[in-house]
Scaffold this active site. Structure first.
Site, PDB file in Angstrom:
ATOM      1  N   ASP A  23      60.347  52.903  12.436  1.00 47.19           N
ATOM      2  CA  ASP A  23      59.803  53.215  13.755  1.00 47.19           C
ATOM      3  C   ASP A  23      60.549  52.303  14.743  1.00 47.19           C
ATOM      4  OD1 ASP A  23      58.379  54.126  15.919  1.00 47.19           O
ATOM      5  OD2 ASP A  23      56.415  53.949  14.974  1.00 47.19           O
TER       6      ASP A  23
HETATM    7  C1  BGC Z   1      56.304  55.538  18.101  1.00 49.32           C
HETATM    8  C2  BGC Z   1      56.998  56.683  17.401  1.00 49.32           C
HETATM    9  C3  BGC Z   1      58.049  57.256  18.319  1.00 49.32           C
HETATM   10  C4  BGC Z   1      59.024  56.157  18.707  1.00 49.32           C
HETATM   11  C5  BGC Z   1      60.134  56.631  19.626  1.00 49.32           C
HETATM   12  C6  BGC Z   1      57.270  54.531  18.677  1.00 49.32           C
HETATM   13  O1  BGC Z   1      56.628  53.648  19.528  1.00 49.32           O
HETATM   14  O2  BGC Z   1      55.428  54.908  17.199  1.00 49.32           O
HETATM   15  O3  BGC Z   1      56.080  57.663  17.037  1.00 49.32           O
HETATM   16  O4  BGC Z   1      58.695  58.326  17.701  1.00 49.32           O
HETATM   17  O5  BGC Z   1      58.303  55.147  19.393  1.00 49.32           O
HETATM   18  O6  BGC Z   1      59.643  56.934  20.871  1.00 49.32           O
END
Ligand code: BGC
Length: 807
Positions: free
Chosen positions: A751
């Site tokens: 993530d």
């Molecule tokens: C989130 C993800 C997301 C990523 C990119 C993170 O903060 O947990 O679900 O895809 O950011 O935006």
């Protein structure tokens, strides 16, 4: 189109017929509306107050009729051209229904003012209804429609807890947590005092009261379940950009509700077994409820059944259905049910048939019922019948024995009778006479211990008591061979723009003497041979996020033009293609995932995936960061709206349909967040302490179904820690379970901005670090002998293999 043309040149090439753009096109917005209608759940409809007959007059109460929440915040947000709220939706149906305008004018102005003062949708105050307007509304009509809305988002949970210790809390997350505490005196599960006062006044003055719940997850239903003065309730969820129109159409009988709850709605927040210790610590969550999540708890644990207002799978229709089982057989390990469903009412509609299995308690203890199959009918005309075939494997009923009560680390079918329930919710079922008998305990798969807990002291068993779990020496998730960067230094950085040497435009733009990536795509060179040309520094560079191009805002993978490797962009999901507002590109906002789950309809979910992926492609993005499939363990999780259900089977089957829809367009799905990210507070450092059985049967199961049935090109690990090991640094999770046991061959991303150390993530098989990598730290780790060139290449290879799949 040539391979990688979109990624390399970001051309303006619409995908539609006659050069039209498909992004947010009429057909997609229409699909968004229809999907929303499929997943809205009619909870209550006494005296047939709904549907509203033609010529009805209504008064719309509650600021929610203007303050429409299309979806949650964070990565689940979408930039749209417009949002249709309930009032707008009613006005579109003007010929059918007339709205009391003066009252609506009051709410419109009130919500406008609150937005102008900085409030975001759903985080507004319920104003007091002016007495004079109330009076006038009563003379206008006897029918009131109340809207209650809720908003939540990533980084904060549905209760006022500000985690002051957490250095990674973004300003926005802190502000939202505080705001939520101010607005919702008892937490946003319950009505605020002001909302309750408004509801009471409306009940006192109108003989017909309809309630619309514009929410993203489980909320209190006790205020209407047994209240005869509220006749009808539609759980309308956060329905995307067309949600208000979808709601209005269902209210007016343009379409017939066919959604079924994907979660159990308990009487009180405290009735969910996950509630009491949800906010116990910022450092960990003890999953003491074990496999008894949602209906598995309410249907199994003595006394828990009484705690439910609306059971899992429940949903009414404007018509009625009869169903009967016409045959059941078992053949070669597959059990097949034929169920005939007839529309016995006056209007067309759809029904969902659900089959639950009940396994013998044995030594392991089992949920009384587990969903094993479901199917929605087509639109049945009055009197029409459809024969549904529902099947599932005997092995799907096995349980995981983590403590060696029958056979350690194996899925086992314990001896005894397996019984089955067929019906239209977990409660509205009939037990069939067919029984599947297992004569002797049978091991269906022998595995080995992985991601086992060290610090979870106990877990619930099927009689509601707790059994002790063995405690082991805990791992230190922050142990690191090189000095760790502070959390602040890892938060929110964009990838560095890597310098490239100048070259003469009329000569080859590639590094001298190398064979380029296109040759791999053409089958002339293996990925291994291609990689062997690269320096360590270059390989390390590949293992992190790359700068944005075009309308991308979540960075890319690859990006080594001197080797011919394109920079393939990622974008959020799951509520739609999320493009930053400053780009000026509006996209389609789909209904939230919980609503999609409530459709119980693989086809519509597939269509949403397919259409969403077309928008992704048209905007020259290659990978969609969707679907998100964590389990609804607790109503308090701030991101539940992005996830499907409390049930792993329903989640897995529908998410597989979503992935198949997405990848039918040669866009890579990225299934997230793997795994056990069921709480947002301190999400980057919270340890999910869970038994291996609950992990495998509940929290990993949906990922397993999707990995096996839909082969997603990519999976995103979660921020949290699992039994002492960060998900992104968890070799047992990624190599042993995901790749070893499930045979999945795709690429794993972290993530965005985890607290994991890059070299530990690579060693664990987490191929790429996002938003940015740390090539210099990888090189340092290699020099110190903590990671080898081979280990770096294994991940680099998987990144390149992913890029090779892209058009
Ligand atoms: C989130 C993800 C997301 C990523 C990119 C993170 O903060 O947990 O679900 O895809 O950011 O935006």
């Amino acid at each position: 189109m040539n391979k990688w043309q979109r990624s390399r040149f970001q051309p303006n090439l619409p995908l539609g017929n006659n050069g039209e753009r498909v992004t947010a096109c009429k057909a997609h917005r229409e699909l968004s509306k229809n999907a929303a209608k499929e997943g809205m759940v009619l909870l209550k409809n006494q005296e047939n107050v709904l549907p509203l007959s033609k010529g009805s007059k209504v008064a719309l109460f509650g600021k929610g009729c203007f303050d429409y929440v299309k979806g949650g915040g964070g990565s689940g947000d979408v930039t749209v051209e417009y949002i249709i709220n309930l009032y707008d939706g009613m006005k579109i149906l003007d010929g059918h229904v007339t709205v009391f305008e003066e009252l609506s004018e009051f709410y419109r102005e009130n919500v406008k003012q609150q937005y102008e003062s900085g409030a975001v949708p759903g985080m507004t105050v319920e104003p007091e209804v002016p007495k004079a307007l109330l009076k006038k509304a009563c003379t206008f009509t006897d029918t009131a429609v109340i809207t209650i809305c809720r908003f939540s988002g990533e980084g904060w949970d549905r209760k006022s807890v500000v985690d002051t210790e957490n250095k990674n809390l973004w300003e926005f997350e802190e502000a939202m947590t505080k705001k939520s505490g101010e607005l919702f005196e008892n937490g946003d599960f319950y009505l605020t005092h002001a909302e309750a006062a408004m509801v009471n006044i409306v009940k006192e003055h109108f003989s017909k009261v309809i309630v619309i719940m514009n929410v993203g997850g489980m909320v209190d239903t006790s205020w209407f379940v047994d209240d005869a003065s509220i006749q009808s309730v539609l759980m309308a969820w956060q329905g995307g950009m067309e949600g208000g129109l979808a709601t209005a159409e269902l209210l007016c009988g343009i379409g017939n509700p066919s959604g079924k709850l994907a979660d159990s709605f308990a009487k009180r927040l405290e009735d969910y077994p996950s509630t009491y210790n949800f906010h116990e610590s910022e450092a960990y969550v003890d999953y003491t409820d074990d496999i008894y999540v949602g209906y598995r708890y309410f249907e199994t644990i003595p006394g828990a059944a009484d705690k439910v207002n609306y059971p899992f799978g429940f949903g009414l229709s404007y018509t009625s259905f009869n169903w009967s089982v016409t045959s059941i057989k078992e053949q070669q390990g597959m059990i097949e049910f034929l169920v005939s469903v007839t529309n016995t009412g006056d209007i067309e509609g759809k029904e969902v048939i659900q089959i639950y299995a009940g396994a013998p308690q044995g030594l392991l203890g089992k949920p009384a019922k587990s969903l094993v199959a479901f199917k929605k009918t087509r639109l049945l005309k009055p009197g029409e019948t459809q024969l549904l075939k529902l099947e599932f494997s005997v092995e799907a009923m096995a349980s995981y024995d983590d403590l060696g009560k029958v056979q350690r680390s194996a899925y086992v079918l314990e001896a005894g009778d397996y019984v089955f329930y067929v019906g239209t919710s977990v409660r509205q079922v009939e037990k069939v006479s067919f029984v599947y008998t297992v004569e002797q305990d049978r091991v269906t798969i022998q595995l080995s211990e992985s991601i086992a807990p060290t610090s979870l002291k106990e877990r619930m068993v099927s009689d509601g008591s707790f059994e002790k779990l063995p405690l082991k020496e805990a791992n230190d998730p922050n142990a690191c061979g090189i000095e760790k960067l502070s959390a602040e230094m890892m938060e929110g950085y964009s990838p560095a723009v890597r310098a490239r040497e100048s070259y003469q435009l009329w000569k080859e733009p590639f590094k001298k003497g190398i064979r380029i990536f296109d040759e791999v795509a053409e089958g002339k060179l293996t990925v291994e041979d291609f990689l062997s040309q690269m320096t360590d520094e270059e390989v390390c560079h590949l293992l992190g996020g790359q700068p944005n191009t075009g309308v991308g805002n979540t960075f890319g993978y690859g990006n080594m033009p001197e080797y011919g490797i394109p920079n393939v962009m990622t974008a959020d999901g799951p509520a739609g293609l999320r493009i930053a507002p400053q780009c000026g590109v509006n996209t389609t906002a789909w209904p939230c995932s919980t609503l999609l789950a409530c459709t119980w309809d693989r086809d519509i979910v597939y269509s949403v995936g397919e259409a969403g992926a077309k928008e992704v492609k048209e905007n020259n993005i290659a990978l969609w960061l969707a679907p998100a499939i964590n389990i609804h363990r607790s109503p308090l999780c701030g991101r539940n709206f992005e996830y499907y259900s409390e049930d792993p089977f329903l989640t897995g089957k529908l998410a597989a349909a979503m992935v198949n829809g997405i990848q039918s367009q040669h866009i890579g799905a990225t299934v997230k967040h793997f795994a056990l990210n069921n709480k947002e507070t301190n999400r980057k450092n919270s340890d999910s302490r869970v038994s291996e059985r609950a992990a495998r049967e509940i929290y990993l199961k949906a990922f397993e179904i999707v990995a096996k049935e839909a082969d997603p090109w990519s999976i995103m690990t979660s921020y949290n820690i699992i039994n002492g090991h960060r998900a992104s640094e968890n070799k047992e999770l990624l190599e042993d379970i995901l790749r070893g046991e499930w045979g999945w061959k795709g690429m794993v991303t972290t993530d965005w901005w985890t607290c994991g150390e890059h070299y530990k993530e690579v060693k664990a098989g987490n191929d790429v670090k996002m938003g940015c990598g740390y090539p210099q730290r990888l090189l340092q780790a290699k020099e110190l002998g903590f990671i080898s060139r081979e280990e770096l290449e294994i991940c680099a290879k998987r990144i390149l293999e992913l890029i090779l799949k892209i058009d």
